[in-house]
Design an enzyme around this catalytic site. Structure first.
Site, PDB file in Angstrom:
ATOM      1  N   ASP A   1      18.425  35.459  72.809  1.00 41.98           N
ATOM      2  CA  ASP A   1      19.412  35.308  71.747  1.00 41.98           C
ATOM      3  C   ASP A   1      20.747  34.818  72.309  1.00 41.98           C
ATOM      4  OD1 ASP A   1      20.118  35.897  68.892  1.00 41.98           O
ATOM      5  OD2 ASP A   1      21.517  37.308  69.824  1.00 41.98           O
TER       6      ASP A   1
ATOM      7  N   GLU B   1      17.608  30.358  72.629  1.00 41.01           N
ATOM      8  CA  GLU B   1      18.306  30.070  71.386  1.00 41.01           C
ATOM      9  C   GLU B   1      19.694  29.589  71.800  1.00 41.01           C
ATOM     10  OE1 GLU B   1      20.192  31.972  67.346  1.00 41.01           O
ATOM     11  OE2 GLU B   1      20.478  32.848  69.325  1.00 41.01           O
TER      12      GLU B   1
END
Length: 562
Positions: A209, A280
Site C-alpha cells: 500500500d 500500489e
C-alpha cells in the site's frame, strides 16, 4: 527444474475485499472462514491467485488500512488459525495468496505510537514516526502546508503528558494513521521481520500500500500542488511526500528477503515458488513507475494510467504502448487493472460521458451513469484487458458486472474521506458493497442472517452468481471464456503487434507462448465494423454478436481461419 516463465509475469490475480466477500458468522462483516468457503468459486473462474485487502488487528478507522498489529488477525475477520486454513485451502485449489502490507503508516492505536505519545519530544519512540515542533508563536501552526489525501490538513497537534499543547505528527491520510519515519533503522528492521512472519506462514507475496510514499523529501518543504501525482500538470514534478528516490533502497532490501525463500543460485530453484511484491504506486510518467519494477525491486506495479485512460481508441493505444515500452526497458511485465477498492467500479465509470474526470464516489444527487452503456463498455474493456500481455487484476464482483452503488444514504457511509471533507468527496463505499451470491437468499447469499455492513442495492439481485452460472450471455461466463482462452493460448506471456485499422478501432495481435495468434479488435466508434476476412470469433463481449460485425462499444477475440 526451472519453469521457463515465472508464474507472476502473466498471472491473473483476484482482489478480495474481506469485509465484503463472504460472511461466515452472520454478523454482517465478511471474514476469513467465509472467504475459505468460497475459494472453489475462484478456482472454477480460472484465476491464478487471490489478493486479500488488510485483515490485521485494527480499529477499522480506514477499513483496516490503519493497522494496530501486523502479526495478528482482527477478531472481526477471525484468527491466525483461520488465516492458516485459508492459505492451506487456497494452495490445495492451486491458488496463490497475496496479502496487503501497509508500511506508510500505522494506526494511532499501534503500540509504537502509544509509546511515542508517552515518551515525549526527542525520544527514540517518537523517532519511529514523523513528529515536528509547530511553527509560529508557541508552535501553534503546523510544520508545513501539506494536505491529507482524505481532506483537511496532514498534521495533528498532540497534548503532551503534562497536558500542554505539544508537537505535531504527520498523517498523509486519516488522523488515526500516523506516518512512519522510514529514515529510522528500527522501522526498516521491523517490516523485514513482518515480511518473514507472513512468508513463514505460507503467503505467496504482498501488495504494498502507498508504495510511493514511505520516504519524504529532506526538510519536508511546503507543497500546494495536487496530492495525486496523476493530476500533476507537469509530470516531471514530484511532490515532496511521493516517489522520492530513497524508497528504492527499501524495496531492494525487501526483494532480498523474498528471494531468500527461493534462492536463484540454489540447486533446484523453481520459479513456481517465487514470492512476489506488487506496488500500489500512483506514479507518472510510466518511465518513472518502471523504476519500481527493476529486477531487484518489485515484481509488478499497478498500472493506474491504464485504469484512468478515457474510453477512446487513441488514448488507450497510447497508454498501452507507453506502458509496455517503459516496462520492457527494465525487463518487467506490465500489469493491467480496471477496478479496485479505491475507485468507482468500471461498469459505472464507463457509463459516464467520455472525458468525465474519474469521480471519488457517486451519489444519488450526482449525474448518474448510463447503466446499460456502462455494462456494455465494461464487458469490452475487460475483453481488451485480458488480451494484453503481462499480468491482470480483477476486483471482486467485476466478473459479475457489478456496478457502483450510486444511491448510498449519507448516514451509512464509512469512508473517512466523506467525514474529513464534510461530504464534498463521497469516497469509496460505493465500490465496497458486499458480494451477491444467491438472488433469493438473505443478503443475496453474503450470509444467512441478512445483515450487511453496507446496504446492497436491489439491482444486485439479478447479477448474483447463481443467476449467471451457465448462462452463456452473462458477464460471469464471458470472464470464464476469456480466462480459459487466455491460458490455453498463452496470451499473458505473448508479444503484441499493433494492427493498422480505423482510428476509432483498437486492434492488436498477440502471439502467445503456445505459438497461436489471437487478434483483439475493440470498436470504439459509433458504427459497426466488419470482422476481417479469414478470421473467426473466439470470444465476443457482445452477447448478441453475429460473428460478422463488431457493434459499437464491444470487443472480440479472433483467430485466423486462412
Amino acid at each position: 527444474m526451472t519453469n521457463p516463465t515465472p508464474w507472476w509475469r502473466d498471472a491473473v490475480i483476484y482482489q478480495i475485499y474481506p469485509r465484503s466477500w463472504a460472511d461466515g458468522n452472520g454478523d454482517g462483516v465478511g471474514d476469513l472462514p467465509g472467504i475459505t468457503a468460497r475459494l472453489p468459486y475462484l478456482a472454477e473462474l480460472g484465476v491464478d491467485a487471490v489478493w486479500l485487502s488488510p485483515f490485521y488487528v485494527s480499529p477499522q478507522a480506514d477499513a483496516g488500512y490503519d493497522v494496530a498489529d501486523y502479526r495478528d488477525i482482527d477478531p472481526v475477520f477471525g484468527s491466525l488459525s483461520d488465516a492458516d486454513a485459508l492459505i492451506a485451502r487456497a494452495h490445495q485449489l492451486g491458488l496463490r495468496v497475496i496479502v496487503d502490507l501497509v508500511p506508510n503508516h500505522t494506526s494511532d492505536e499501534h503500540a509504537w505510537f502509544q509509546a511515542a505519545l508517552a515518551a515525549g519530544p526527542g525520544s527514540l519512540e517518537r523517532d519511529r514516526y514523523i513528529f515536528r515542533d509547530g511553527d509560529g508563536a508557541d508552535g501553534a501552526l503546523p510544520p508545513n502546508d501539506w494536505s491529507s489525501v482524505f481532506g483537511g490538513g496532514a498534521w495533528t497537534r498532540i497534548r503532551e503528558a503534562d497536558g500542554r499543547p505539544g508537537q505535531w505528527y504527520l498523517h498523509l491520510f486519516d488522523v488515526k494513521q500516523p506516518d512512519l519515519n522510514w529514515e529510522n533503522p528500527q522501522v526498516r528492521s521491523e517490516f523485514e521481520d513482518i515480511l518473514r512472519f507472513w512468508l513463514d506462514r505460507g503467503v505467496d507475496g504482498f501488495r504494498v500500500d502507498v508504495a510511493h510514499g514511505l520516504v519524504k523529501a529532506k526538510g519536508l518543504p511546503d507543497w500546494s500542488g495536487p496530492m495525486n501525482m496523476l493530476d500533476l500538470p507537469d509530470p516531471t514534478q514530484r511532490p515532496p511526500m511521493w516517489d522520492q528516490d530513497g524508497v528504492h533502497e527499501i524495496y531492494r532490501s525487501w526483494r532480498a528477503v523474498l528471494d531468500g525463500y527461493n534462492p536463484r543460485d540454489a540447486e533446484g530453484y523453481d520459479s513456481a515458488r517465487d514470492r512476489v511484491m506488487c506496488a500500489e504506486a500512483w506514479v507518472d510518467p510510466p518511465e518513472r513507475l518502471a523504476r519500481y519494477v527493476r529486477p531487484d525491486e518489485f515484481h509488478q506495479a499497478f498500472n493506474f494510467d491504464y485504469l484512468n485512460a478515457p474510453w477512446q481508441a487513441d488514448s488507450l493505444r497510447a497508454t498501452i504502448a507507453a506502458s509496455l515500452a517503459a516496462d520492457d526497458a527494465v525487463g518487467a511485465p506490465t500489469t493491467w487493472v480496471l477496478s479496485n477498492h479505491d475507485v468507482v467500479r468500471h461498469a459505472s465509470r464507463l457509463g459516464l460521458p467520455v472525458g468525465t474526470a474519474r469521480p471519488n464516489g457517486i451519489g444519488a444527487d450526482d449525474t448518474q451513469p448510463d447503466q446499460e452503456l456502462g455494462a456494455r463498455r465494461a464487458r469490452a474493456a475487460s475483453t481488451i484487458m485480458l488480451a494484453l500481455p503481462g499480468g491482470a487484476y480483477i476486483y471482486q464482483g467485476e466478473e459479475l458486472g457489478l456496478p457502483e452503488h450510486t444511491a448510498l444514504p449519507d448516514e451509512v457511509r464509512q469512508d473517512p474521506t466523506f467525514a474529513r471533507t464534510a461530504g464534498a468527496e463521497l469516497g469509496r463505499d460505493g465500490c465496497r458493497i458486499p458480494m451477491t451470491w444467491e438472488k433469493d437468499s438473505p443478503a443475496y447469499g453474503f450470509n444467512d442472517t441478512g445483515r450487511t455492513w453496507l446496504p446492497q442495492p436491489t439491482e444486485f439481485a439479478d447479477l448474483a452468481v447463481d443467476q449467471q452460472v451457465g448462462v452463456a450471455a452473462s458477464s460471469l461466463e464471458l470472464y470464464r471464456r476469456l480466462l480459459t482462452e487466455r491460458r490455453d493460448r498463452g496470451i499473458g506471456g505473448g508479444s503484441l503487434t499493433w494492427a493498422d485499422v480505423d482510428p476509432d478501432v483498437l486492434s492488436f495481435t498477440i502471439r502467445g507462448t503456445t505459438g497461436e495468434q489471437t487478434t483483439m479488435l475493440a470498436n470504439l466508434s459509433a458504427a459497426s465494423v466488419t470482422i476481417p476476412p479469414g478470421h473467426e470469433v473466439l470470444v465476443d463481449s457482445d452477447p448478441d454478436g453475429d460473428g460478422t460485425q463488431v457493434a459499437p462499444d464491444t470487443a472480440v477475440w479472433l483467430r485466423r481461419t486462412s
